[in-house]
Design a protein around this motif. Structure first.
Motif, PDB file in Angstrom:
ATOM      1  N   ARG A   1       0.948  -1.027  -0.180  1.00  0.00           N
ATOM      2  CA  ARG A   1      -0.218   0.124   0.003  1.00  0.00           C
ATOM      3  C   ARG A   1       1.032   1.515   0.113  1.00  0.00           C
ATOM      4  N   ALA A   2       0.215   2.466  -0.602  1.00  0.00           N
ATOM      5  CA  ALA A   2       0.932   3.691  -0.585  1.00  0.00           C
ATOM      6  C   ALA A   2       0.790   4.538   0.649  1.00  0.00           C
ATOM      7  N   GLU A   3       2.001   4.394   1.029  1.00  0.00           N
ATOM      8  CA  GLU A   3       2.724   5.205   2.414  1.00  0.00           C
ATOM      9  C   GLU A   3       3.344   7.024   2.362  1.00  0.00           C
ATOM     10  N   ASP A   4       3.595   7.017   3.289  1.00  0.00           N
ATOM     11  CA  ASP A   4       4.936   8.165   3.370  1.00  0.00           C
ATOM     12  C   ASP A   4       5.580   7.926   4.161  1.00  0.00           C
TER      13      ASP A   4
ATOM     14  N   LYS B   1      14.417  13.452   4.796  1.00  0.00           N
ATOM     15  CA  LYS B   1      13.558  14.000   3.512  1.00  0.00           C
ATOM     16  C   LYS B   1      13.031  13.470   3.064  1.00  0.00           C
ATOM     17  N   ALA B   2      10.594  13.875   2.526  1.00  0.00           N
ATOM     18  CA  ALA B   2       9.689  13.459   2.722  1.00  0.00           C
ATOM     19  C   ALA B   2       9.515  12.474   1.484  1.00  0.00           C
ATOM     20  N   PHE B   3       9.421  11.206   1.600  1.00  0.00           N
ATOM     21  CA  PHE B   3       9.463  10.487  -0.098  1.00  0.00           C
ATOM     22  C   PHE B   3       7.534   9.533   0.405  1.00  0.00           C
ATOM     23  N   ARG B   4       7.155   9.504  -1.040  1.00  0.00           N
ATOM     24  CA  ARG B   4       6.129   8.742  -1.021  1.00  0.00           C
ATOM     25  C   ARG B   4       6.347   7.186  -1.552  1.00  0.00           C
ATOM     26  N   LYS B   5       5.504   6.481  -0.944  1.00  0.00           N
ATOM     27  CA  LYS B   5       5.820   5.115  -1.586  1.00  0.00           C
ATOM     28  C   LYS B   5       4.974   4.321  -2.169  1.00  0.00           C
ATOM     29  N   ILE B   6       4.749   4.059  -2.790  1.00  0.00           N
ATOM     30  CA  ILE B   6       3.952   2.935  -3.717  1.00  0.00           C
ATOM     31  C   ILE B   6       4.481   1.518  -4.440  1.00  0.00           C
ATOM     32  N   SER B   7       4.424   0.346  -4.266  1.00  0.00           N
ATOM     33  CA  SER B   7       4.053  -0.587  -5.047  1.00  0.00           C
ATOM     34  C   SER B   7       3.917  -0.336  -6.525  1.00  0.00           C
ATOM     35  N   VAL B   8       5.062  -0.436  -7.510  1.00  0.00           N
ATOM     36  CA  VAL B   8       4.739  -0.467  -8.738  1.00  0.00           C
ATOM     37  C   VAL B   8       3.419  -1.633  -9.258  1.00  0.00           C
ATOM     38  N   ALA B   9       2.927  -1.887  -8.140  1.00  0.00           N
ATOM     39  CA  ALA B   9       1.291  -2.827  -8.624  1.00  0.00           C
ATOM     40  C   ALA B   9       1.025  -2.218  -8.586  1.00  0.00           C
ATOM     41  N   GLU B  10       0.549  -1.305  -7.562  1.00  0.00           N
ATOM     42  CA  GLU B  10      -0.283  -0.598  -6.622  1.00  0.00           C
ATOM     43  C   GLU B  10      -0.655   0.510  -8.326  1.00  0.00           C
ATOM     44  N   TYR B  11       0.291   1.382  -8.450  1.00  0.00           N
ATOM     45  CA  TYR B  11       0.844   1.741  -9.310  1.00  0.00           C
ATOM     46  C   TYR B  11       0.202   1.627 -10.464  1.00  0.00           C
ATOM     47  N   ARG B  12      -0.032   0.416 -10.875  1.00  0.00           N
ATOM     48  CA  ARG B  12      -1.030  -0.280 -12.373  1.00  0.00           C
ATOM     49  C   ARG B  12      -1.959  -0.453 -11.907  1.00  0.00           C
ATOM     50  N   ASP B  13      -2.071  -0.651 -10.404  1.00  0.00           N
ATOM     51  CA  ASP B  13      -3.676  -1.378 -10.391  1.00  0.00           C
ATOM     52  C   ASP B  13      -4.379   0.429 -10.155  1.00  0.00           C
TER      53      ASP B  13
END
Length: 578
Positions: free
Chosen positions: A26-29, A35-47
């Motif tokens: 799942r996406a998360e901060d 430094k602030a980043f957002r993290k999302i799996s490539v699979a979730e991005y594609r979905d």
């Protein structure tokens, strides 16, 4: 953290000490080295990206039967079409989709740093029918007017229209958490046809998609995207207005619609560059149609069907607006969470008209461009426990320069920047000369007036087996297009007209063809599929003996007849001796 790399090999201990990492997709901060980043799996991005496309498709297909049938009024609930799963395949011929795929293909071919001039060449070479700002911009490009002049109000009378707003979805779908990338894409692709609020409309839509990968609250998505456009613009004012009216009228979308209509339909200050005129019921301005996107999102309450229905029932461009609204909302949920009725009948092998993309190829192309955007903006693709993730840097969004079509802050480009050079012109397959020049060349002495922009009127190299055909379209439902010429006929002169109607697949149009001499009606005939011969053309011969020796103004009128594919095609207009 190193920038611009596709795979990062970090030991488990060092990675865990750098940030809070879980095994969830799942996406998360997250925070790395402060430094602030957002993290999302490539699979979730594609979905989610896949869901965004499905939302666009469902919205436009559901709303299509209502498009511009209700102007300056809402659509009655009983006239709202019912969704059927097989409707999803109506999308392959929708300009809401295939135009933005032209831009996606340009990005695939040339990369994120493609020049606006190359984007303009690719757009000029597109072969599909266009309307309004798109049509004016492409005609400018084909005439050699290079972008951004192709969209400047000095050259484009439709620059505040809805066009880039309905085509900007791609810019957000390839920019997860990267609103600056959506803004930049507006400067490359939106500036081919739109300016001022017309441009900001698309950048705002792109920024909403960008945020929708990480946020499910539509009001928060809207407020975040508002940062991506100039605060002093009328478009930004519209967004703030709709948010305020939603707060005042939390359960009454039609009351909110009335406030929008009062200000953005009936106040001429907000229709200063309205291509249909400030008083027309028809309104394709980006601001009012953008407001209807927001009404769908805010009053849809997160319900997929209600969001589309409310946005559609607002009227005007009532397939484009629900397409944007649904695309954004569907993105928040992801493809796996969508009800099957929105995708189960999709023909994934079907190719979108005028493109090389079927649905799987479209998804792959978007991922490819998204990776490029991520790396350029300082992010990374990181592999953890066999799964790839996007690490997306959080940076302040920088809007484009504030301006408006009515009061441009910049003059058109001049010198070499104003026009395509010879090498660039050689790449444009469909060079255009002015309609006036071409009309006079093939229909000597005739001039065109009262032509509306619909269906791209002007010259066609060929149509239904005839070459050098001139197409007209009425200015409005009440005003027909006119071809006129003043001459002094001689005894035996006959006006010959060879005309046809619009016919393309299942699209069959009709219109009333009139001919007048000094205002007197000489011909009144319906031109449709039943009145043309086997070749698709009808020939009319009108004696002019009563005008012999008198100066006479001839008028050939393409008069509307029901407002459905009202174009008239002329293969011959001549004076012959009989």
């Amino acid at each position: 953290m190193k920038k611009n790399f596709v795979s990062l090999a970090l030991g488990a201990a060092s990675l865990l000490s750098a940030c809070l990492i879980g095994t969830t997709s799942r996406a998360e901060d997250i925070t790395i080295d402060g430094k602030a980043f957002r993290k999302i799996s490539v699979a979730e991005y594609r979905d989610k990206m896949k869901a965004g496309w499905i939302g666009q498709i469902a919205g436009v297909c559901w709303g299509a039967p209502t498009e511009f049938r209700w102007a300056d009024k809402t659509i009655p609930e009983g006239d709202m079409p019912t969704w059927r799963p097989e409707m999803i395949n109506d999308a392959f011929g929708q300009d809401d989709l295939y135009v933005e795929m032209t831009f996606l293909k340009t990005l695939e071919d040339y990369g994120l740093d493609v020049s606006i001039r190359q984007a303009g060449i690719d757009f000029a070479n597109s072969e599909y029918m266009l309307w309004h700002a798109n049509n004016e911009g492409r005609k400018n490009l084909r005439r050699g007017i290079a972008p951004p002049n192709s969209s400047h109000p000095a050259f484009n009378k439709c620059a505040d229209d809805i066009d880039y707003q309905i085509e900007a979805d791609f810019s957000g779908l390839v920019s997860p958490g990267l609103p600056n990338n959506a803004v930049r894409m507006g400067e490359t692709f939106g500036r081919l046809m739109n300016y001022g609020d017309g441009l900001y409309a698309g950048q705002f839509v792109g920024a909403m998609y960008s945020e929708a990968f990480f946020e499910t609250d539509v009001e928060k998505i809207i407020r975040k995207a508002l940062e991506a456009i100039p605060a002093e613009s009328q478009y930004a004012q519209m967004v703030r207005d709709v948010l305020q009216w939603k707060e005042e009228l939390p359960n009454d979308w039609e009351a909110c619609w009335n406030k929008i209509n009062e200000k953005y339909q009936h106040n001429p200050e907000y229709r200063q560059w309205s291509c249909s005129g400030k008083d027309s019921a028809f309104n394709i301005d980006a601001k009012i149609n953008g407001a209807y996107i927001l009404v769908g999102l805010l009053y849809g309450e997160g319900d997929l069907d209600k969001t589309i229905v409310v946005s559609t029932r607002c009227g005007q461009d009532s397939d484009c607006n629900p397409s944007n609204a649904a695309g954004i909302l569907f993105t928040t949920l992801g493809f796996k969470a969508l009800p099957p009725r929105f995708s189960e009948k999709l023909d994934e092998s079907g190719v979108f008209s005028h493109t090389a993309y079927n649905f799987p190829a479209l998804i792959d192309a978007c991922e490819k461009i998204a990776v490029q955007a991520l790396l350029r903006d300082g992010g990374s693709v990181v592999e953890e426990n066999g799964e790839k993730y996007f690490y997306i840097p959080e940076t302040p969004v920088v809007p484009s320069k504030a301006t408006s079509c009515a009061n441009p802050v910049d003059a058109p480009e001049t010198g070499d920047a104003a026009l395509f050079n010879e090498d660039e012109l050689a790449q444009i397959k469909f060079r255009m000369y002015s309609d006036e020049e071409m009309l006079d060349r093939f229909f000597s002495g005739f001039r065109a007036s009262h032509m509306g922009p619909d269906m791209d009127p002007g010259f066609r190299e060929s149509y239904r087996g005839r070459e050098n055909v001139f197409m007209t379209h009425p200015e409005s439902r009440e005003v027909g297009a006119v071809l006129s010429k003043t001459l002094t006929p001689e005894k035996g002169d006959t006006l010959v007209i060879v005309a046809s109607h619009h016919q393309s697949g299942d699209q069959s149009g009709d219109y009333v063809l009139k001919a007048k001499g000094n205002g007197r009606e000489l011909l009144n005939a319906t031109v449709d599929a039943t009145s043309v011969d086997a070749s698709g053309w009808a020939r009319f011969e009108i004696p002019l003996d009563e005008f012999a020796g008198k100066e006479t103004t001839l008028e050939i009128v393409n008069e509307p007849n029901g407002w459905s594919w009202e174009a008239a095609y002329f293969a011959e207009i001549a004076i012959e001796k009989k």
